[in-house]
Design a protein around this motif. Structure first.
Motif, PDB file in Angstrom:
ATOM      1  N   TYR A 248       0.678  -0.978  -0.036  1.00 29.81           N
ATOM      2  CA  TYR A 248       0.004   0.141  -0.035  1.00 29.81           C
ATOM      3  C   TYR A 248       0.871   1.366  -0.057  1.00 29.81           C
ATOM      4  N   ARG A 249       2.106   1.215   0.559  1.00 27.21           N
ATOM      5  CA  ARG A 249       2.931   2.306   0.513  1.00 27.21           C
ATOM      6  C   ARG A 249       3.426   2.592  -0.478  1.00 27.21           C
ATOM      7  N   VAL A 250       3.883   1.603  -1.354  1.00 31.65           N
ATOM      8  CA  VAL A 250       4.447   1.788  -2.693  1.00 31.65           C
ATOM      9  C   VAL A 250       3.327   2.198  -3.691  1.00 31.65           C
ATOM     10  N   ARG A 251       1.945   1.764  -3.310  1.00 31.88           N
ATOM     11  CA  ARG A 251       1.085   2.212  -4.265  1.00 31.88           C
ATOM     12  C   ARG A 251       0.624   3.875  -4.254  1.00 31.88           C
ATOM     13  N   HIS A 252       0.774   4.143  -2.796  1.00 34.66           N
ATOM     14  CA  HIS A 252       0.891   5.727  -2.770  1.00 34.66           C
ATOM     15  C   HIS A 252       2.102   6.271  -3.374  1.00 34.66           C
ATOM     16  N   ASP A 253       3.172   5.725  -3.385  1.00 36.29           N
ATOM     17  CA  ASP A 253       4.144   6.493  -3.833  1.00 36.29           C
ATOM     18  C   ASP A 253       4.043   6.417  -5.588  1.00 36.29           C
ATOM     19  N   LEU A 254       3.348   5.597  -5.970  1.00 36.32           N
ATOM     20  CA  LEU A 254       3.046   5.508  -7.541  1.00 36.32           C
ATOM     21  C   LEU A 254       1.915   6.791  -7.574  1.00 36.32           C
TER      22      LEU A 254
END
Length: 367
Positions: A248-254
């Motif tokens: 989910y954190r990677v998703r937020h970064d993208l």
């Protein structure tokens, strides 16, 4: 001899549904085995064991265990309460039966509304009142038989889930996580294309984002089942929650990168940043696709040095551009866009490193 085209297509489609075929096979085996056991013990209402064995069969062992616990707890509560109501409240006439149904249903319906794990309790309570078999053998004996049959179906269902083509929840979780990561690679490609060629990939985003959300939900659901397998000592795999949190954190970064890439870079900026941006895109895509394969096969994660070097080169070019007099002649929007893009990629690199570490944990526990 070559097979007809429609047969080859059918075989390909069946082969692509391996997990679904395994689940269907486990459901069938569980139902048949439960039926055989009830016949062996000559149980009067053995069909409830067969139904339960089919109902509790889920895609993973953890899911089957959850369904079995909920089915049994709901049945036990409904059977005990319904049996008591059937014994204490006369229900020989339509009026008294209606009153008994009200008394039997409302408390259990409220319990099921508060705790969904007990959603079968009202149904079981009604069974205590409505079927003629319950009146023929007595409400308490009927309640005992019901609990015994449901328990037998639970045992058969969970046993088949564990020993017949078992699908561990951790495997389902990592497959869904791999799907998320591979879709992220496609997402990065769309974003870089938008930066260099304009917003021509908006239609692709409308397709990719729902797929990512769906895969994340599947991974999260499988993680919950994997945690249950851990609590019951069915697996020694690591805690699944950190992997889901990092996804989910990677998703937020993208999402941040996507906002920075919502409009193409001006030609003077693209001339300076284009080469390093292209290299960064290629390195990012390759790393994400290799990471997806590592997750899918529970292998060691790929090395991120190429990606890190590409990010450092892009960051260096962006810093040099910001110090250039040409850059200060551009609008504040462009200045903010370049800054936001560099910041988002730096945050992405940190969380991607964490995702690589979580992948390494999974591989270490498997090996």
């Amino acid at each position: 001899m070559a097979l007809p085209g429609w047969i080859e297509r059918a075989i390909e489609r069946i082969g692509a549904r391996g997990a679904e075929l395994k689940l269907a096979l486990r459901v069938t085996i569980a139902g048949v085995l439960a039926y055989a056991v009830t016949r062996f013990f000559n149980m009067p209402q053995g069909y409830w064991a067969v139904i339960t064995a089919v109902v509790v069969m889920q895609a993973s062992v953890g899911g089957s265990l959850k369904a079995a616990i909920e089915r049994f707890s709901g049945t036990l509560a409904g059977a005990i309460y319904g049996g008591v109501i059937a014994a204490l409240i006369p229900h020989g006439s339509a009026t008294t039966l209606g009153l008994a149904i009200i008394v039997a249903l409302f408390p259990l319906a409220l319990l099921a509304a508060v705790k969904p794990a007990f959603r079968v309790a009202p149904i079981t309570s009604l069974i205590m009142l409505l079927p003629p078999t319950g009146q023929a053998i007595g409400p308490l004996a009927s309640a005992f038989d019901r609990v015994l049959e449901i328990m037998l179906g639970n045992i058969v269902g969970v046993a088949v889930a564990m020993f017949v083509l078992p699908a561990r929840a951790h495997t389902l979780m990592t497959e869904a996580a791999a799907r998320v990561v591979s879709l992220n690679a496609e997402l990065v490609t769309v974003f870089i294309d938008e930066l260099t060629a304009g917003p021509s990939g908006r239609s692709a985003l409308q397709s990719i984002h729902p797929q990512i959300r769906s895969a994340l939900k599947k991974a999260e659901a499988a993680a919950e089942e994997a945690a249950r397998e851990r609590r019951t000592h069915l697996t020694e795999a690591p805690d699944p929650e950190p992997l889901i949190r990092t996804l989910y954190r990677v998703r937020h970064d993208l999402v941040m990168i996507g906002r920075a890439a919502s409009s193409p870079l001006p030609a003077p900026v693209l001339d300076r940043l284009g080469p390093s941006l292209t290299t960064l895109h290629q390195a990012t895509r390759t790393l994400l696709l290799n990471l997806a394969e590592a997750l899918r096969h529970r292998r060691k994660p790929p090395d991120q040095e190429v990606f890190r070097a590409a990010l450092e080169a892009f960051t260096s070019d962006a810093d040099a551009l910001r110090a250039d007099a040409l850059f200060h002649q551009l609008s504040s929007k462009v200045f903010g866009q370049v800054f936001a893009l560099g910041f988002a990629f730096e945050q992405f690199q940190k969380n991607l490193s964490d995702l690589l570490a979580r992948t390494d944990d999974l591989a270490s526990k498997t090996s």
